[in-house]
Motif scaffolding. Structure first.
Motif, PDB file in Angstrom:
ATOM      1  N   PHE A   1      26.682  27.669  32.919  1.00  0.00           N
ATOM      2  CA  PHE A   1      27.568  28.679  33.501  1.00  0.00           C
ATOM      3  C   PHE A   1      29.032  28.238  33.389  1.00  0.00           C
ATOM      4  O   PHE A   1      29.872  28.635  34.192  1.00  0.00           O
ATOM      5  CB  PHE A   1      27.205  28.911  34.981  1.00  0.00           C
ATOM      6  N   GLU A   2      29.331  27.411  32.362  1.00  0.00           N
ATOM      7  CA  GLU A   2      30.690  26.883  32.229  1.00  0.00           C
ATOM      8  C   GLU A   2      31.732  27.992  32.082  1.00  0.00           C
ATOM      9  O   GLU A   2      32.813  27.932  32.683  1.00  0.00           O
ATOM     10  CB  GLU A   2      30.775  25.931  31.031  1.00  0.00           C
ATOM     11  N   ASN A   3      31.427  29.006  31.281  1.00  0.00           N
ATOM     12  CA  ASN A   3      32.395  30.080  31.057  1.00  0.00           C
ATOM     13  C   ASN A   3      32.682  30.850  32.338  1.00  0.00           C
ATOM     14  O   ASN A   3      33.842  31.185  32.635  1.00  0.00           O
ATOM     15  CB  ASN A   3      31.878  31.041  29.975  1.00  0.00           C
ATOM     16  N   LEU A   4      31.616  31.113  33.115  1.00  0.00           N
ATOM     17  CA  LEU A   4      31.807  31.846  34.364  1.00  0.00           C
ATOM     18  C   LEU A   4      32.583  30.999  35.370  1.00  0.00           C
ATOM     19  O   LEU A   4      33.469  31.508  36.077  1.00  0.00           O
ATOM     20  CB  LEU A   4      30.446  32.253  34.948  1.00  0.00           C
TER      21      LEU A   4
ATOM     22  N   PHE B   1      35.691  39.614  36.376  1.00  0.00           N
ATOM     23  CA  PHE B   1      34.543  38.834  35.904  1.00  0.00           C
ATOM     24  C   PHE B   1      33.667  39.591  34.901  1.00  0.00           C
ATOM     25  O   PHE B   1      32.728  39.019  34.339  1.00  0.00           O
ATOM     26  CB  PHE B   1      33.682  38.419  37.106  1.00  0.00           C
ATOM     27  N   ASN B   2      33.954  40.881  34.756  1.00  0.00           N
ATOM     28  CA  ASN B   2      33.122  41.719  33.900  1.00  0.00           C
ATOM     29  C   ASN B   2      31.665  41.730  34.380  1.00  0.00           C
ATOM     30  O   ASN B   2      30.726  41.790  33.585  1.00  0.00           O
ATOM     31  CB  ASN B   2      33.191  41.255  32.441  1.00  0.00           C
ATOM     32  N   LEU B   3      31.518  41.651  35.678  1.00  0.00           N
ATOM     33  CA  LEU B   3      30.205  41.700  36.317  1.00  0.00           C
ATOM     34  C   LEU B   3      30.324  42.558  37.571  1.00  0.00           C
ATOM     35  O   LEU B   3      31.266  42.369  38.369  1.00  0.00           O
ATOM     36  CB  LEU B   3      29.712  40.295  36.706  1.00  0.00           C
ATOM     37  N   ASN B   4      29.384  43.473  37.770  1.00  0.00           N
ATOM     38  CA  ASN B   4      29.447  44.398  38.899  1.00  0.00           C
ATOM     39  C   ASN B   4      28.704  43.810  40.101  1.00  0.00           C
ATOM     40  O   ASN B   4      27.479  43.667  40.067  1.00  0.00           O
ATOM     41  CB  ASN B   4      28.824  45.734  38.504  1.00  0.00           C
ATOM     42  N   PRO B   5      29.416  43.476  41.170  1.00  0.00           N
ATOM     43  CA  PRO B   5      28.757  42.878  42.335  1.00  0.00           C
ATOM     44  C   PRO B   5      27.774  43.824  43.031  1.00  0.00           C
ATOM     45  O   PRO B   5      26.979  43.368  43.869  1.00  0.00           O
ATOM     46  CB  PRO B   5      29.925  42.516  43.268  1.00  0.00           C
ATOM     47  N   LYS B   6      27.803  45.118  42.676  1.00  0.00           N
ATOM     48  CA  LYS B   6      26.858  46.048  43.294  1.00  0.00           C
ATOM     49  C   LYS B   6      25.558  46.157  42.499  1.00  0.00           C
ATOM     50  O   LYS B   6      24.630  46.852  42.903  1.00  0.00           O
ATOM     51  CB  LYS B   6      27.508  47.428  43.433  1.00  0.00           C
ATOM     52  N   LYS B   7      25.495  45.474  41.348  1.00  0.00           N
ATOM     53  CA  LYS B   7      24.264  45.415  40.561  1.00  0.00           C
ATOM     54  C   LYS B   7      23.585  44.072  40.822  1.00  0.00           C
ATOM     55  O   LYS B   7      24.236  43.023  40.747  1.00  0.00           O
ATOM     56  CB  LYS B   7      24.567  45.571  39.070  1.00  0.00           C
ATOM     57  N   THR B   8      22.291  44.111  41.117  1.00  0.00           N
ATOM     58  CA  THR B   8      21.579  42.894  41.510  1.00  0.00           C
ATOM     59  C   THR B   8      21.676  41.793  40.460  1.00  0.00           C
ATOM     60  O   THR B   8      21.965  40.633  40.780  1.00  0.00           O
ATOM     61  CB  THR B   8      20.100  43.212  41.790  1.00  0.00           C
TER      62      THR B   8
ATOM     63  N   PHE C   1      23.681  38.292  41.022  1.00  0.00           N
ATOM     64  CA  PHE C   1      22.977  37.015  40.952  1.00  0.00           C
ATOM     65  C   PHE C   1      23.776  36.020  40.099  1.00  0.00           C
ATOM     66  O   PHE C   1      23.919  34.844  40.452  1.00  0.00           O
ATOM     67  CB  PHE C   1      21.574  37.208  40.378  1.00  0.00           C
ATOM     68  N   GLN C   2      24.326  36.499  38.993  1.00  0.00           N
ATOM     69  CA  GLN C   2      25.141  35.631  38.144  1.00  0.00           C
ATOM     70  C   GLN C   2      26.419  35.202  38.879  1.00  0.00           C
ATOM     71  O   GLN C   2      26.846  34.045  38.797  1.00  0.00           O
ATOM     72  CB  GLN C   2      25.505  36.360  36.853  1.00  0.00           C
TER      73      GLN C   2
ATOM     74  N   LEU D   1      29.588  31.234  41.649  1.00  0.00           N
ATOM     75  CA  LEU D   1      30.313  30.861  42.871  1.00  0.00           C
ATOM     76  C   LEU D   1      29.828  29.518  43.407  1.00  0.00           C
ATOM     77  O   LEU D   1      30.626  28.688  43.843  1.00  0.00           O
ATOM     78  CB  LEU D   1      30.138  31.959  43.921  1.00  0.00           C
ATOM     79  N   LEU D   2      28.507  29.305  43.366  1.00  0.00           N
ATOM     80  CA  LEU D   2      27.949  28.030  43.830  1.00  0.00           C
ATOM     81  C   LEU D   2      28.501  26.864  43.012  1.00  0.00           C
ATOM     82  O   LEU D   2      28.979  25.867  43.570  1.00  0.00           O
ATOM     83  CB  LEU D   2      26.422  28.051  43.729  1.00  0.00           C
ATOM     84  N   TYR D   3      28.429  26.990  41.695  1.00  0.00           N
ATOM     85  CA  TYR D   3      28.910  25.915  40.834  1.00  0.00           C
ATOM     86  C   TYR D   3      30.414  25.686  41.002  1.00  0.00           C
ATOM     87  O   TYR D   3      30.880  24.544  41.086  1.00  0.00           O
ATOM     88  CB  TYR D   3      28.605  26.234  39.367  1.00  0.00           C
TER      89      TYR D   3
END
Length: 356
Positions: free
Chosen positions: A264-267, A322-329, A333-334, A339-341
């Motif tokens: 998950f380095e890019n994220l 982030f190009n990721l929708n927080p309202k999509k499961t 998850f990604q 966020l954890l890392y």
């Protein structure tokens, strides 16, 4: 118990504050090792030699040169053995009654000193064993030397125990039951090993009252494993600011994810870039609160003290950044793993673990 010159002089100094006579303390060979008259130290005392030989109080009516002045000399016993003699210089009729009192006082002090020494040795022996015990992460029966030492100390190491890592001062008073064991793991972390539910509940209550920060491992015979779990729980609960992370089972999934080092380095790099400005910090804080509150818009807005519309705006900004929708499961998850890392790596860089 050896009557050392240091101990003897401390006894003499205390006693001479109470009586108006010079006091000498002789060792088991009759040589003066402590005195109110420092010139007499390291000289032989004739009266003491006689008291040692007869094992009885010896009075001296006349001086014997520089090796003895008028007074009384009383042998001091420890476990039936003469370990020294206490002498009082002066008129025998006046000082003889004091000799018995000083003898009793000296013997009491010697017994207390011996007891303190024994207790200190037992404490050191126990601590040495505990530090070795918490290193055991495999089957305890594979360590016969520890089993023998545990038997000597009357500790049942075959009973499952759980470790609790407690962030506090090493000098803090930690409530313990008789079957609990405490180890000062570091200046700010204490490990408690327990098999009692009452101890567990006591610390849970203290944690809920925000008196202590704790991490709790699973019960096991391999206490080293439970210690690692407890420390990891305490560490991750602080890193992710989750007061409800108390048991290792609460963070087991997160711990496994972090240890796996997923690609998950890019994220994570995106998180770092977003975190570089104030508005980005707000977005990351918003994402963390959104996850914490199980995607509930009302509770998240209340938690952040912002309006629902502001929250919706920030969630859209997160999707853009982030190009990721927080309202999509699947996307959330990604984001969660990223966020954890990110949070974990940031804490390691800043050296936050172990700080209060």
């Amino acid at each position: 118990m050896e009557l050392t010159s240091h101990l003897a002089q401390s006894i003499v100094d205390k006693m001479m504050k109470q009586i108006p006579y010079n006091i000498n303390m002789m060792n088991e060979n009759g040589r003066i090792i402590a005195s109110g008259d420092k010139k007499r130290i390291n000289t032989l005392h004739i009266g003491a030699k006689k008291a040692i030989k007869t094992r009885k109080t010896c009075t001296m009516d006349k001086p014997h040169g520089t090796n003895g002045l008028p007074g009384v000399n009383t042998p001091v016993f420890f476990e039936g053995k003469v370990v020294g003699v206490i002498g009082i210089t002066g008129d025998p009729e006046k000082v003889t009654p004091l000799g018995s009192l000083l003898k009793v006082s000296t013997e009491l002090l010697l017994n207390q000193e011996a007891l303190n020494k024994q207790q200190q040795e037992q404490k050191l022996e126990l601590n040495h064993f505990l530090y070795r015990w918490i290193q055991v992460k495999d089957n305890i029966t594979d360590h016969p030397d520890l089993l023998l030492e545990a038997k000597k100390l009357n500790i049942d190491v075959l009973y499952p125990r759980r470790a609790m890592a407690i962030q506090t001062s090493a000098n803090s008073k930690i409530p313990l039951d008789n079957e609990d064991y405490k180890i000062n793991f570091s200046p700010e972390i204490i490990i408690v090993l327990t098999k009692l539910e009452s101890t567990l509940n006591r610390y849970l209550n203290l944690s809920k009252k925000n008196i202590l920060k704790i991490g709790i491992g699973n019960p096991t015979k391999s206490v080293g494993q439970s210690v690692n779990e407890a420390l990891r729980t305490l560490q991750l609960s602080k890193i992710f600011d989750q007061g409800n992370f108390l048991f290792y089972n609460d963070i087991n999934f997160i711990d496994m994810l972090l240890r796996k080092k997923l690609p998950f380095e890019n994220l994570v790099s995106t998180f770092k870039k977003v975190d570089s400005d104030k508005s980005g910090e707000d977005l990351i804080q918003t994402l963390a609160a959104y996850i914490k509150n199980n995607e509930d818009i009302s509770e998240t807005a209340e938690d952040l003290f912002i309006h629902r519309n502001t929250l919706s705006y920030r969630l859209k900004k997160i999707q853009t950044k982030f190009n990721l929708n927080p309202k999509k499961t699947s996307d959330l998850f990604q984001l969660y793993i990223g966020l954890l890392y990110f949070t974990y790596q940031k804490s390691e860089k800043n050296g936050d673990y172990g700080k209060k």
